[in-house]
Write a protein that holds these residues in place. Structure first.
Motif, mmCIF file in Angstrom:
data_model
loop_
_atom_site.group_PDB
_atom_site.id
_atom_site.type_symbol
_atom_site.label_atom_id
_atom_site.label_comp_id
_atom_site.label_asym_id
_atom_site.label_seq_id
_atom_site.Cartn_x
_atom_site.Cartn_y
_atom_site.Cartn_z
ATOM 1 N N VAL A 1 6.276 10.174 47.153
ATOM 2 C CA VAL A 1 5.904 8.800 46.773
ATOM 3 C C VAL A 1 6.366 8.431 45.359
ATOM 4 O O VAL A 1 5.592 7.981 44.534
ATOM 5 C CB VAL A 1 4.386 8.538 46.942
ATOM 6 C CG1 VAL A 1 4.057 8.538 48.421
ATOM 7 C CG2 VAL A 1 3.517 9.527 46.213
ATOM 8 N N THR A 2 7.675 8.646 45.123
ATOM 9 C CA THR A 2 8.226 8.330 43.812
ATOM 10 C C THR A 2 8.908 6.971 43.799
ATOM 11 O O THR A 2 8.555 6.098 43.012
ATOM 12 C CB THR A 2 9.245 9.410 43.406
ATOM 13 O OG1 THR A 2 8.607 10.673 43.508
ATOM 14 C CG2 THR A 2 9.715 9.166 41.987
ATOM 15 N N ASN B 1 1.674 4.112 46.402
ATOM 16 C CA ASN B 1 2.300 4.240 45.084
ATOM 17 C C ASN B 1 3.728 4.750 45.198
ATOM 18 O O ASN B 1 4.187 5.543 44.369
ATOM 19 C CB ASN B 1 1.490 5.181 44.185
ATOM 20 C CG ASN B 1 0.345 4.475 43.482
ATOM 21 O OD1 ASN B 1 0.117 4.674 42.313
ATOM 22 N ND2 ASN B 1 -0.371 3.637 44.200
ATOM 23 N N ALA B 2 4.433 4.326 46.268
ATOM 24 C CA ALA B 2 5.750 4.910 46.528
ATOM 25 C C ALA B 2 6.881 4.169 45.815
ATOM 26 O O ALA B 2 7.828 4.778 45.353
ATOM 27 C CB ALA B 2 6.028 4.957 48.022
ATOM 28 N N SER C 1 2.242 4.488 37.892
ATOM 29 C CA SER C 1 2.722 5.202 39.062
ATOM 30 C C SER C 1 3.238 4.353 40.200
ATOM 31 O O SER C 1 3.894 4.857 41.074
ATOM 32 C CB SER C 1 1.641 6.146 39.582
ATOM 33 O OG SER C 1 2.073 6.754 40.722
ATOM 34 N N GLY C 2 2.928 3.059 40.214
ATOM 35 C CA GLY C 2 3.368 2.205 41.326
ATOM 36 C C GLY C 2 4.860 2.236 41.538
ATOM 37 O O GLY C 2 5.346 2.477 42.628
ATOM 38 N N THR D 1 6.274 10.921 39.344
ATOM 39 C CA THR D 1 6.482 10.216 40.616
ATOM 40 C C THR D 1 6.207 8.715 40.482
ATOM 41 O O THR D 1 5.505 8.127 41.287
ATOM 42 C CB THR D 1 5.635 10.807 41.771
ATOM 43 O OG1 THR D 1 4.252 10.598 41.513
ATOM 44 C CG2 THR D 1 5.908 12.289 41.937
ATOM 45 N N VAL D 2 6.786 8.115 39.433
ATOM 46 C CA VAL D 2 6.609 6.689 39.191
ATOM 47 C C VAL D 2 7.694 5.884 39.898
ATOM 48 O O VAL D 2 7.408 4.949 40.643
ATOM 49 C CB VAL D 2 6.657 6.371 37.682
ATOM 50 C CG1 VAL D 2 6.593 4.869 37.458
ATOM 51 C CG2 VAL D 2 5.516 7.075 36.967
ATOM 52 N N GLY D 3 8.950 6.261 39.654
ATOM 53 C CA GLY D 3 10.030 5.565 40.341
ATOM 54 C C GLY D 3 10.679 4.454 39.533
ATOM 55 O O GLY D 3 11.647 3.860 39.993
#
Ligand SMILES: [K+]
Ligand SMILES: [K+]
Lengths: 446, 446
Positions: free
Chosen positions: B56-57, B173-174, B277-278, B390-392
Motif C-alpha cells: 500500500v505504497t 492508504n495505497a 501515508s495516503g 509506504t507513502v507513495g
C-alpha cells in the motif's frame, strides 16, 4: 555532592563557561586591531568567529587569512586553545564527578583510576591535560616548521607561525586554516598531512581514554568498557571512512582522480580523520560525489570520543546504540559488552543524546532554509551538521548566508559543543528518586 | 504459546504472507492482459507495481492509468485491498497475541478488551475489520460517484469505477490514482478531497484504536495509553502539518498562491492528511518550497497509527520517544503518561524501531545514489523516505531510475511495511529470560 562544594550545579558549568568565553571573544574580535582592513568587524561576524573558535568548529563567514590581522589570528589561536582546553578538562572532570558520585566502575577499576588517573585532585587533571596538549602541539609544530621552511621555502618566522597556528588548530580539532582552500594544496604531502591528522586524532580521542591507554595500552583485557568502545569504535569508523573515501572518490577527476596511488591513500586517510571533527580538508568538498557527501554527513554527526575536542554525538554513544539494538533484536534483556552490562540509565542517556541531536539538526536545517532564499536542502543539511558536530567542513554557503541564518549556525555550534555534555551530566547527576510507581502499560509500537 | 498452535513463529507470519502476495501479484501483473499495450510488463516493472500495491505504497515506475489495462487496474485494486486488509488484520492479531502473552494491560482494560474488543476469536477480528473497511469504502464510493457523475459529467459507469478505485486506494492508504497528476485537478473540490482524506485518516488510525474509540469515544478517561497516544499524536501532527502547509505555501505561485482562502485551507488539510501515508497529492510536490519538502520528509517518516494501513515508524513510537526524552531530561526514573508507566521493554522497542528506521533510510538513500547517475541527495532522500514509510509521494524521479535503484525501493517498501511490525512482535515475544547478570558499567556518553 556536599553543600560546600562550589560545583553545586555542575551541569551548568560548561554552558556558562563557554558563554563567557564567547562573549569575551566576540568583544576582542570586534577590536579594530583584530581586523586587517580599517574599521572593526561587524557584531555578527565577530560573534560567529569567536563562537566558531571557542567551540572549536572552524566554520567561517569570512576568508580567515585575509580578513583578520595578525593580532586577530593570534586571538583566534588563543580562543581555539581555550575552547579545546576548556572542553577537555571540564568534560573530563565532570565525567569523573559523575563516576564518583554514582560509584560507576567496579572497585578494581575505580582504584586504578583514583590512584593512577587523576590522583584525586582537579589540579592534577588540569596539569596532565595541559602537558599532553602542549607536548603534542609542540611536536606537530616542529615537524611542520621544518617542512614549511625546508620544502616550501617559507621564511623561518613565517614557517614557525604557520606551524604553530595549524598545530593548535589540529590538536584542538578547531579547523581554521591560513589558506582559503584549507589543506587542498598539501593533499599529497605526508609531512604536512600526517602530523596534522595525528594531532586531530589525538585530540579527538578524549582524555579519559588517553590516560587509560597510557597506563594500560599493553593490557587491553583490563580496559574499561568506555575505553574499549572508544578505541574499537574509532578504529571501525576510521577504517570504514577511509575505504569509503578511497573507493567512492578513486576516479573522481575533481578529487582523488588525478593523484597517484600513494597520494590517494594519504588523501583518503586525511579526509577520513578530518571529517569526524578536525575540520581541515585536503580534498575539494564541492567536487565530491553525492554519495561521499552523504557518508560525510553521517560521519560528522557521529564525531569523536567523549571528553575530547571532537564534537558530534560521540563514538561511544553511536556504538552503544548499536549494541542496544542488537540486544533488542536478539531478545536479550541486558545489553552486554564483553561481560559488562551497560547500565539502563546509560542506555537512556545515549538515546537521549542521539535523538536530541537528530531533532536539533532537523530543526536547524529547517531554520536555515526558512531564513535563506534558495538554499538547496542538502547544502543546508551539510552546513548544519557540520556546525552541530563542531566539524567546520563547509560546502561554501556560510559566508553568503543572511545574518539570521548565521545566528542559527552560532546557536548550533554552541549547543552542539556544550549540549551533549550538559545533557549527559545533568541526567547522570539529577536523577530523582522513585517514590511510587504507576501501573505499567505497553502501547503498541511500530 | 502452546506447541499445537499454528502461530509458532508469529513474528514470521507477516513477512511471509507479504512475500507470497507480492510473488503472486508480480506474476499476475506480468500477464499480457494486465498491460494496455501489446506484450507483457517487464519483470522489474511488475515486481515494483505489485510490491507498491501490496505494501500500500503507491509509488509507480509507469504512468498508472495509461500503462495498465482495465484488468491491470482491477488487479491493482485487489492487491491494494489485500495488502491493506492483510496488514490491518495481521498487525491487530499480533498485537493482541503480544498483549495476551505478556499480560500487558492492567486487568480492568484486559477484561474490557477480551469482552468487547475481539470476543476472543480470530474470526471476529477478521469480520470486524472487513466490515469497517467495506462500509467506509462504500460510503466514500457513493459520494465520489455522485460527484463525478453530477459535477464532472462522467458517464455513470466510469464515475462508479473511478469512485471505487480511489475509495479503495484511500482507505488502504495505497495512493495510486487514475490521473497522472494525482488529485491536483481536484485541489479545490471539497466533495472529492474531503471523503478521500477522511478515508485515508480512517485507515491510518489503526483497528485497535478504532475499536476502542467505537466503544469508549465518550469516555476518554477510560482510554488505554495506546489509544490516547494515537489520538493526541494524530491531532498534534495533523494540526502542525496543516499549519506548516498553509503558512509555508500560502503565497507560493506554484501551489497555494493562486487559490482562494477556502481552497487554500482545503488543500493544506488534504495534503497534510495525505503526507502521513495516503500518498495522494492535490498540491504539486515539485513546486513546493524546500522547507515544506523538509517537513514533508519528517511527517512521512513518522507515519500513522500502529496496526493501520499507514506506514512509517508510527505516531505512538514517535510520541513515546518524546516522552522518554522528556522524562530523561527531567531526571524522572519512570516514563509516565497520565498515571501510566510505560514498560521499559516498550521504550526499548520504540527506540529500536526508530533507529532501525533511520538506519534503513540512510542506507537506502546511499544505495539509491550509488546506483543512479546524478541524482540529487534531497530527491533520493525524499523517494526513499516515501518508500520506507509506504507513502507513495514522489518528486518524479522513480520512473527514470535504473533497475537496481528501483529494486532498492522495492526492498524499502517491503521492509518498511513488514519490518516495524516484525521487529516489534519478535522483540515482544522472544525476550529471553535473564539467567545471570554481568557487572554493570557506565561508559561516558555525549
Ligand atoms: K572542528
Ligand atoms: K501510501
Amino acid at each position: 555532592m556536599r553543600a560546600r562544594s562550589p560545583w553545586r550545579y555542575p551541569a551548568r558549568i560548561v554552558p556558562l563557561a563557554f558563554l563567557g568565553a564567547i562573549a569575551v571573544g566576540t568583544a576582542l574580535m570586534m577590536l579594530p586591531a583584530a581586523r586587517a582592513e580599517p574599521g572593526h568587524a561587524p557584531f555578527v561576524t565577530a560573534l560567529f568567529t569567536a563562537t566558531s573558535a571557542v567551540c572549536v568548529t572552524g566554520l567561517s563567514v569570512v576568508d580567515t587569512p585575509s580578513y583578520w590581522s595578525g593580532f586577530g589570528l593570534v586571538l583566534l589561536t588563543v580562543l581555539s586553545q581555550i575552547g579545546g582546553f576548556g572542553i577537555m578538562t571540564l568534560a573530563t572532570l565532570l565525567s569523573l564527578l559523575v563516576s564518583r558520585r554514582l560509584g560507576l566502575r567496579s572497585r578494581l577499576l575505580a582504584q586504578a583510576e583514583s590512584a593512577g588517573l587523576f590522583g584525586g585532585n582537579v589540579g592534577g587533571v588540569l596539569i596532565r591535560v595541559a602537558l599532553v596538549m602542549f607536548a603534542s602541539e609542540a611536536v606537530i609544530s616542529v615537524v611542520l616548521t621544518l617542512r614549511f621552511w625546508l620544502a616550501y621555502d617559507y621564511p623561518f618566522g613565517r614557517a614557525v607561525w604557520e606551524a604553530v597556528f595549524h598545530a593548535v588548530q589540529a590538536f584542538n580539532n578547531a579547523g581554521f586554516a591560513l589558506y582559503p582552500d584549507s589543506l587542498v594544496r598539501f593533499v599529497g604531502d605526508w609531512w604536512i598531512c600526517v602530523p596534522l591528522a595525528l594531532g586531530v586524532l589525538g585530540g579527538s580521542i578524549g582524555f579519559p581514554v588517553l590516560f587509560e591507554l597510557a597506563r594500560e595500552w599493553r593490557t587491553p583485557g583490563l580496559w574499561s568498557t568506555h575505553t574499549r568502545l572508544t578505541v574499537w569504535g574509532t578504529v571501525l569508523l576510521s577504517l570504514s571512512g577511509f575505504l569509503v573515501f578511497l573507493t567512492f572518490e578513486w576516479s573522481n577527476p575533481g578529487t582523488l582522480g588525478p593523484l597517484g596511488t600513494s597520494a590517494k591513500i594519504l588523501a583518503a586517510f586525511t579526509q577520513d580523520v578530518m571529517t569526524r571533527s578536525g575540520g581541515f580538508n585536503s580534498i575539494d568538498l564541492g567536487a565530491m560525489n553525492t554519495e561521499t557527501i552523504a557518508v560525510t554527513n553521517g560521519m560528522m554527526f557521529i564525531g569523536g570520543g567523549s571528553a575530547s575536542t571532537a564534537g558530534g554525538i560521540k563514538v561511544t554513544t553511536f556504538l552503544l546504540l548499536a549494541f542496544v539494538i542488537w540486544a533488542e533484536i536478539r531478545g536479550e534483556p541486558d545489553v552486554v559488552i564483553r561481560k559488562r552490562r551497560i547500565a539502563e540509565e546509560t542506555q537512556r542517556q545515549a538515546i537521549t543524546v542521539a535523538l536530541l541531536g537528530v531533532a536539533l539538526v532537523a530543526a536547524g536545517t529547517l531554520a536555515l532554509i526558512l531564513f535563506t532564499e534558495n538554499v538547496p536542502f542538502d547544502r543546508a543539511l551539510f552546513e548544519v551538521t557540520s556546525a552541530f558536530a563542531t566539524v567546520g567542513l563547509s560546502t561554501g554557503i556560510t559566508p553568503g548566508l543572511p545574518q539570521p541564518a548565521q545566528v542559527v549556525l552560532v546557536v548550533l555550534m554552541y549547543v552542539g559543543r556544550v549540549g551533549t555534555i550538559a545533557v549527559g551530566t545533568a541526567i547522570a547527576l539529577n536523577t530523582r528518586r522513585r517514590l511510587y510507581r504507576y501501573p505499567e502499560e505497553r502501547p503498541i509500537v511500530g
